[in-house]
Write a protein that holds these residues in place. Structure first.
Motif, short mmCIF file in Angstrom:
data_model
loop_
_atom_site.label_atom_id
_atom_site.label_comp_id
_atom_site.label_asym_id
_atom_site.label_seq_id
_atom_site.Cartn_x
_atom_site.Cartn_y
_atom_site.Cartn_z
N VAL A 183 -3.39 -0.04 11.50
CA VAL A 183 -1.98 0.24 11.22
C VAL A 183 -1.66 -0.11 9.77
CG1 VAL A 183 0.39 -0.35 11.82
CG2 VAL A 183 -1.32 -0.08 13.61
N ARG A 184 -2.19 -1.23 9.28
CA ARG A 184 -1.93 -1.60 7.89
C ARG A 184 -2.49 -0.55 6.94
NH1 ARG A 184 -3.29 -6.91 9.88
NH2 ARG A 184 -1.43 -8.26 9.89
N GLU A 185 -3.64 0.01 7.25
CA GLU A 185 -4.21 1.06 6.41
C GLU A 185 -3.28 2.27 6.35
OE1 GLU A 185 -8.10 2.11 7.71
OE2 GLU A 185 -8.96 0.12 7.35
N ARG A 186 -2.74 2.65 7.51
CA ARG A 186 -1.84 3.81 7.53
C ARG A 186 -0.56 3.52 6.77
NH1 ARG A 186 -2.59 5.85 12.43
NH2 ARG A 186 -3.87 7.45 11.48
N ILE A 187 -0.02 2.31 6.93
CA ILE A 187 1.20 1.94 6.22
C ILE A 187 0.95 1.93 4.72
CG2 ILE A 187 2.79 0.02 5.77
CD1 ILE A 187 2.59 -0.59 8.80
N ASP A 188 -0.15 1.34 4.29
CA ASP A 188 -0.46 1.31 2.85
C ASP A 188 -0.61 2.72 2.30
OD1 ASP A 188 -0.39 -1.44 2.73
OD2 ASP A 188 -2.57 -1.71 2.87
N ALA A 189 -1.23 3.61 3.08
CA ALA A 189 -1.40 4.98 2.61
C ALA A 189 -0.05 5.67 2.46
CB ALA A 189 -2.28 5.76 3.59
N LEU A 190 0.88 5.43 3.38
CA LEU A 190 2.20 6.02 3.27
C LEU A 190 2.97 5.44 2.10
CD1 LEU A 190 3.36 6.46 6.97
CD2 LEU A 190 3.31 8.24 5.23
N VAL A 191 2.85 4.14 1.90
CA VAL A 191 3.54 3.50 0.77
C VAL A 191 3.11 4.15 -0.54
CG1 VAL A 191 3.73 1.37 -0.56
CG2 VAL A 191 3.97 1.30 1.93
N GLU A 192 1.84 4.47 -0.67
CA GLU A 192 1.34 5.08 -1.90
C GLU A 192 1.92 6.47 -2.14
OE1 GLU A 192 -2.88 4.90 -1.64
OE2 GLU A 192 -2.96 2.72 -1.95
N HIS A 193 2.46 7.10 -1.08
CA HIS A 193 3.05 8.43 -1.22
C HIS A 193 4.58 8.39 -1.19
CE1 HIS A 193 -1.02 9.87 0.01
NE2 HIS A 193 -0.72 10.84 -0.84
N CYS A 194 5.17 7.18 -1.19
CA CYS A 194 6.61 7.07 -1.04
C CYS A 194 7.27 6.38 -2.22
CB CYS A 194 6.95 6.34 0.26
SG CYS A 194 6.63 7.35 1.72
#
Length: 309
Positions: free
Chosen positions: A166-177
């Motif tokens: 989940v942290r990986e997915r959140i970090d990936a979204l943060v990088e696009h937001c």
């Protein structure tokens, strides 16, 4: 008018109150954000998944009554998801979920989406719960070329499985937001050492222009490259806290629109946001959330309620 696209779950909250009363309300964090934006006068489009049942009809009627445009493809065969919400005496809520989450993709969806989107918001279950989460990530990455992107993790540990994934997915979204909002409870889960502002700073380093932390009655904190601002929460009689964070998120997007900071062509201006602009954003968000928590359920204010008319 330019549009805001909100992507994520819409469901029914089955609310169990301390006095044993049980009521059902249309809910889901993204739905609440879309409704908050529409009530503030923004053209909000919701891409979600609801079933073709009575609960789904109630969700659609609730969205449309507030002026939300529901993207074609949102209604799918099967039951509408539910969240069993149990309220404590202080108005806080704990949840148990029964979920279906898939997101349509392909030419039919492309044709149904608005063509004047200046901001895309996602978050909550829809952003990290499979099988729909991967499609959400692709959609956000695609729209980042033309729109401001915003994200609220709105974590639900009981649903999330392996924390590292989940942290990986959140970090990936943060990088696009461009804008990220999270609650102190989310921050506790993501940053167990308690240094919540260090997490905000890390997200700014990852590429976000604005990171906002909600702290309940303690108010709001925001970090950007220009620095840090804080705003105390107004004192109100709390009916419950359902939808409070979603009201903050919608108000932040609305405030950014007021400051002409939405759209990919305004990305540099958003990165350079001033402390005064941040203070105004937090004041607006706090006022909107204060009205929401003063009444039962996720019931964000209309623009006319803020003006006093």
């Amino acid at each position: 008018m330019s549009s805001v696209l909100v992507v994520g779950e819409a469901l029914v909250d089955v609310v169990h109150r301390p006095d044993a009363e049980v009521r059902e309300y249309p809910g889901g964090s993204p739905l609440n954000v879309a409704i908050g934006l529409a009530r503030l006068g923004r053209e909000a489009h919701l891409l979600a998944r609801v079933g073709d049942d009575e609960r789904g009809e109630a969700v659609l009627a609730h969205a449309k009554a507030s002026g939300v445009h529901v993207v074609e493809g949102t209604v799918q065969p099967g039951p509408t998801s539910t969240a069993q919400a149990t309220l404590a005496e202080d108005g806080s809520a704990t949840y148990v979920f029964d979920l279906e989450w898939e997101l349509p993709e392909g030419p039919a969806l492309d044709a149904a989406l608005p063509d004047d989107v200046v901001a895309v918001h996602t978050g909550s279950i829809g952003s990290w719960y499979e099988p729909g989460a991967a499609a959400v990530g692709r959609l956000v990455a695609r729209f980042r070329e033309t729109a401001t992107t915003t994200f609220d993790p709105n974590l639900r540990p009981a649903l999330m499985g392996d924390p590292s994934l989940v942290r990986e997915r959140i970090d990936a979204l943060v990088e696009h937001c461009d804008v990220v909002k999270l609650s102190d409870e989310d921050a506790d889960w993501l940053q167990p050492d308690g240094d919540h502002e260090a997490l905000l700073a890390a997200w700014i380093d990852r590429g976000a222009s604005l990171a906002v932390l909600t702290r309940g009655s303690k108010g709001l904190v925001a970090l950007a490259r220009s620095g840090r601002v804080e705003f105390k929460a107004p004192k109100v009689a709390v009916a419950d806290t359902v939808g409070a964070g979603d009201s903050v998120m919608g108000a932040l997007v609305d405030g950014l629109a007021e400051h002409d900071l939405l759209g990919a062509d305004r990305r540099q201006a958003l990165r350079d946001i001033s402390l005064d602009e941040m203070q105004t954003l937090l004041a607006h968000a706090a006022r909107v959330a204060a009205i929401t928590v003063s009444r039962p359920g996720a019931d964000p204010p209309w623009r006319r309620e803020l003006s006093g008319s």
